[in-house]
Design an enzyme around this catalytic site. Structure first.
Site, PDB file in Angstrom:
ATOM      1  CG  LEU A  70      -2.049  -0.973   1.258  1.00 44.04           C
ATOM      2  CD1 LEU A  70      -2.715  -0.971   2.617  1.00 44.04           C
ATOM      3  CD2 LEU A  70      -3.060  -0.625   0.185  1.00 44.04           C
ATOM      4  CG  PHE A 116       8.207   4.524  11.186  1.00 46.25           C
ATOM      5  CD1 PHE A 116       9.138   4.761  12.171  1.00 46.25           C
ATOM      6  CD2 PHE A 116       7.334   5.529  10.838  1.00 46.25           C
ATOM      7  CE1 PHE A 116       9.188   5.977  12.808  1.00 46.25           C
ATOM      8  CE2 PHE A 116       7.382   6.745  11.479  1.00 46.25           C
ATOM      9  CZ  PHE A 116       8.307   6.975  12.457  1.00 46.25           C
ATOM     10  CG  ASP A 161       7.568  12.201   8.833  1.00 45.71           C
ATOM     11  OD1 ASP A 161       7.690  13.269   8.182  1.00 45.71           O
ATOM     12  OD2 ASP A 161       7.818  11.085   8.353  1.00 45.71           O
TER      13      ASP A 161
END
Ligand SMILES: *[C@@H]1O[C@H](CO)[C@@H](O)[C@H](O)[C@H]1NC(C)=O
Ligand SMILES: *[C@@H]1O[C@H](CO)[C@@H](O)[C@H](O)[C@H]1NC(C)=O
Ligand SMILES: *[C@@H]1O[C@H](CO)[C@@H](O)[C@H](O)[C@H]1NC(C)=O
Ligand SMILES: *[C@@H]1O[C@H](CO)[C@@H](O)[C@H](O)[C@H]1NC(C)=O
Ligand SMILES: *[C@@H]1O[C@H](CO)[C@@H](O)[C@H](O)[C@H]1NC(C)=O
Ligand SMILES: *[C@@H]1O[C@H](CO)[C@@H](O)[C@H](O)[C@H]1NC(C)=O
Ligand SMILES: *[C@@H]1O[C@H](CO)[C@@H](O)[C@H](O)[C@H]1NC(C)=O
Ligand SMILES: *[C@@H]1O[C@H](CO)[C@@H](O)[C@H](O)[C@H]1NC(C)=O
Length: 825
Positions: free
Chosen positions: A530, A535, A651
């Protein structure tokens, strides 16, 4: 038409029912209220129509409780706003079951009966006189009137936890908080105008009503020295001002709110279940997503002010009160303790382990191997001490508590040591305390079913327990524990305040723990990607979750670069993420933790990222963009101030904001930075974030605070306004437009806002556009102190407060800072 035969009587009744019903159900509107005649009734059922005020602002009737299809609360609520806030309730806040009825009668006025006609409630003060009408007014008041329109009873004179504009409260009047968000039974906080004219907030020790020391006072008593006169009435006037009216007609305004127009906003003053008295505003033209905004609240530091000698403050026993940035209290249990009721954070905490002299003695291991000591800085439970030692050292303080089987916690401050026993009350964190708390926590894992051991504080009881214990020593340790548990239960009845029968230990969150194999199967061998983020990679999958076993689509994130041996850390962080619940955040459903395979399982959202929405071919409408911006701001506000421990995202960018099926923005990827061994509160070790969105603190060796998110939000807000990327040298002609943040300020200064908006849409109302640009410019201030908090940002975006004129975002040239050209992670 008078019919006197028996059958005729029937006809007459049926006929008159037809005549009366439509009138009484829909009521007649006179100048200021909907009039309901005696005989009108309501019933607690799914399709029951409430009695609406003429404007439709307020409704009186049976409200179905959330998730409880068979329970209804007889109440008054705001009928036009999405969350239908309840402002008054009957029957002491107790809901009634389906089939209950409310009748408007001539003698009692209102009569609430159960499905079998059993009488449940009527207005408390017996109504004197014969009632002819009920009137539901546009100001939220429900009146019972006599034949010549004299008011015999009204809800405004019987307040619950909320006062409304046009409502007043005389001396002796009391407003009571409710138990919790969903339980309307009376809680332990009170607001009252005392007989001496002082308006006070105080707690009571339920079930009694005796007031504890006030934690807020208006100081409106009579004062000879400066000839001020005593307060006679608390007034919430029609323009939203709240003041104590004195005998000489002077007004003492409680707290000046920033002026908001009564025409466009609803107001209420509520004594919330956390003890804070708060004035709220809500836009009348509300979209489905608007909420109540606090204008002000008192007291300033409820954790400190509400602390009392003989009773609870804000938080339950063994709990710790912390003031959040918005000055509202939150409660948490110390390490080694868990909440009795996971839903109610204001409730009690109890140790996860047995503790007490008898308990210690039963164990063959010497005391030093039984306990660990957890140190908390600036935390105190001011009462509950049984010994004070002075002068003393911190080391000796720890030591003496450690060796004392009675001692649960020792507090050390200024050369003084206090030893404390359970239960601890009025716990709070306060930087000015300058204290150390040494908390004893049992080593090892304890069977969660084992109740805590309340140590007997009478010598006699202790002997008994030890003797019983000694008899048992022959048998196995496990059997001893079980028997001990039975004995404890006996003590619980004596020593424990409540919840005798609640399960003792509950899991921290209801997150699912999955095996790697399960997730491998769910994602069909990690087939469909996706997205790829900082991370790790995100895969699509389908999982069966929960007892019902319904298959749901999920997004599975495989974490990379997680330090392996920080197992506890991982569980902690995952728990923190799992405890967040907000409609503008992506929900975490579960995780997998098998060696270096660490995965997070999120709900799957169908509408893609904000980046594809904003920068795609079809631009979202201006109204959609407004809603999205406010939604993101609310999500961030929640992360910064409203969840149990503050989460700095680090972020924020359109790629990390996902849209759900209703195009609600939901923030993802939060709470992960600690998993990457980042120390958020200190200066950075490695820059997190993405070029174009990171604040200058990252490059300047400055502490990283929540203000870095405010900066990133400002950039994203500009992108939402302009529907373009913040750094976009290729697609935008002219170098001056390349950096969005600089260009936006130039446009703003030059009054060229329409150029910014980058769409053909014609705006009838440019003030919102201007306000949004100004908010963004405040957020991207280079000096983090100048940036507003997310709370302020939400207020400004919602239009509740005005936006001041922003200064230039970067007054100093930023050319000395070298921004790495790569994505920095
Ligand atoms: C009601 O149910 C929904 C979904 O089952 C849940 O998310 C929500 O927390 C529940 N609300 C209350 C007040 O129990
Ligand atoms: C209340 O009103 C309902 C409907 O009009 C009627 O059936 C019921 O008997 C009334 N109950 C009482 C106690 O007056
Ligand atoms: C609300 O709380 C009170 C006191 O804890 C309890 O007696 C009552 O049953 C609760 N009501 C509901 C609807 O849960
Ligand atoms: C009068 O005295 C009260 C209480 O001491 C004080 O709060 C208030 O400010 C004084 N008012 C004036 C006008 O001096
Ligand atoms: C309400 O009180 C404020 C403060 O005293 C006053 O300025 C305002 O005019 C009052 N409004 C009404 C409608 O009385
Ligand atoms: C609310 O809506 C009405 C009509 O739709 C409009 O006249 C009014 O200006 C709106 N108010 C605000 C604050 O948007
Ligand atoms: C407290 O005392 C115990 C026992 O002597 C010791 O193990 C522990 O390290 C001490 N903790 C601190 C913070 O001094
Ligand atoms: C607001 O709520 C409405 C209805 O639920 C929804 O259609 C809309 O997308 C929402 N907008 C935002 C920004 O949350």
């Amino acid at each position: 038409m008078v019919l006197i035969t028996p059958s005729g009587n029937y006809f007459a009744i049926i006929f008159s029912l037809f005549l009366v019903l439509p009138l009484s159900v829909y009521g007649q509107a006179n100048g200021d209220g909907t009039v309901l005649e005696v005989g009108a009734s309501l019933s607690a059922s799914d399709n029951s129509r409430p009695w609406l005020s003429p404007s439709g602002d307020f409704a009186f009737g049976f409200r179905q409780l959330q998730n409880q299809t068979d329970l209804f609360l007889l109440s008054i609520w705001y009928a036009k706003i999405p969350d239908k806030t309840i402002v008054w309730y009957a029957n002491d806040g107790q809901p009634v079951i389906r089939g209950s009825k409310l009748n408007l009668t001539a003698d009692t006025g209102l009569l609430l009966t159960g499905p079998r006609d059993e009488q449940l409630w009527k207005p408390s003060e017996s109504v004197s006189g014969v009632i002819s009408n009920g009137v539901m007014s546009d100001d939220g008041n429900f009146e019972l009137q006599g034949s010549n329109s004299d008011v015999l009873w009204e809800t405004f004179k019987d307040p619950k936890d909320t006062l409304l504009p046009a409502q007043t409260m005389n001396r002796g009047g009391v407003v009571s908080s409710r138990q919790s968000q969903t339980n309307y039974s009376v809680g332990r906080f009170r607001l009252s105008l005392k007989q001496d004219g002082d308006l006070q907030l105080y707690t009571v020790n339920l079930p009694t009503e005796n007031p504890n020391k006030a934690y807020y006072a208006s100081k409106t008593t009579a004062d000879q020295s400066n000839s001020s006169s005593a307060g006679v009435q608390l007034v919430f006037n029609q323009s939203g001002a709240i003041y104590v009216l004195r005998e000489n007609d002077e007004r003492s305004i409680l707290k000046q709110a920033e002026p908001v127009s009564m025409r466009d906003y609803y107001f209420r003053l509520t004594l919330d279940y956390d003890g804070m008295l708060t004035q709220y505003a809500h836009p009348k033209n509300s979209t489905a997503n608007s909420t109540w905004t606090p204008l002000w609240s008192v007291p300033d530091d409820i954790c400190r002010e509400a602390s009392v000698d003989s009773g609870l403050g804000v938080c339950g026993y063994n709990s710790i009160c912390t003031l959040k940035e918005d000055k509202r209290p939150t409660c948490s249990c110390p390490k080694g303790y868990s909440p009795l009721d996971r839903i109610d954070i204001y409730g009690d905490c109890q140790p996860d382990f047995p503790q007490g002299c008898a308990e210690d003695e039963l164990t063959s291991t010497p005391a030093k191997d039984l306990y660990d000591v957890v140190v908390l800085i600036n935390t105190d439970w001011p009462s509950s001490d049984y010994t004070m030692l002075k002068p003393f050292t911190a080391e000796k303080c720890n030591e003496t508590c450690f060796k004392d089987c009675m001692c649960a916690v020792a507090i050390f401050r200024d050369g003084t040591c206090w030893k404390k026993k359970l239960p601890l009350s009025n716990g709070r964190v306060d930087a000015s305390l300058n204290s150390q708390a040494f908390i004893k926590v049992r080593k090892g894992n304890f069977t969660p079913q084992l109740p805590p051991f309340p140590f007997p504080n009478k010598k006699k009881d202790q002997d008994t327990v030890i003797r019983v214990g000694a008899v048992l020593l022959g048998s196995s340790v496990l059997v001893n524990f079980v028997l001990l548990a039975a004995i404890c239960t006996g003590f619980l009845f004596i020593y424990h305040r409540k919840h005798q029968s609640t399960p003792i230990h509950k899991l921290q969150t209801n997150l699912n723990c999955f095996t790697y194999q399960q997730l491998e199967e769910a994602t069909d061998g990690f087939k469909e990607v996706l997205g790829k983020g900082a991370f790790g990679i995100v895969y699509k999958g389908v999982l069966r979750i929960g007892e019902s076993g319904v298959a749901v689509s999920v997004a599975v994130k495989k974490l990379n670069c997680v330090v392996e041996d920080s197992e506890r850390e991982f569980k902690n962080e995952v728990n923190v993420i799992g405890q967040t619940h907000h409609k503008n955040l992506v929900r975490l459903l579960g995780y997998c933790d098998e060696g270096h395979n660490r995965l997070l399982v999120y709900e799957f959202l169908s509408n893609g990222t904000l980046a594809s929405f904003l920068f795609g071919d079809v631009k979202p409408s201006w109204n959609q963009r407004i809603e999205i911006a406010i939604g993101i701001a609310r999500g961030l506000l929640y992360l910064h101030e409203e969840c149990s421990s503050q989460i700095i995202h680090c972020d924020i960018k359109p790629q990390n904001i996902i849209l759900d099926e209703y195009d609600n923005p939901r923030i993802s990827d939060f709470g992960l930075s600690k998993l990457l061994m980042m120390d958020q509160s200190q200066t950075y070790t490695a820059i997190r974030g993405t070029k174009g969105y990171v604040a200058s603190e990252w490059f300047r060796n400055m502490p990283i605070t929540a203000k870095v998110d405010v900066y990133s939000f400002g950039v994203v807000l500009l992108e939402i306004i302009c529907c373009r990327r913040s750094v976009d040298v290729e697609n935008v002609s002219g170098e001056e437009k390349g950096i969005l943040t600089d260009w936006a300020f130039d446009c703003y200064q030059g009054g060229a806002l329409d150029v910014l908006m980058n769409s053909d849409e014609v705006l009838e109302n440019r003030t919102k556009l201007e306000a949004f640009v100004m908010v963004a410019l405040w957020c991207i201030q280079e000096n983090p102190c100048l940036r507003p908090t997310m709370r302020k940002v939400v207020h400004m975006l919602e239009g509740v407060v005005e936006v001041p004129v922003p200064p230039c975002p970067s007054p100093y040239s930023t050319t000395t800072i070298t921004i790495p050209s790569q994505k920095i992670n």
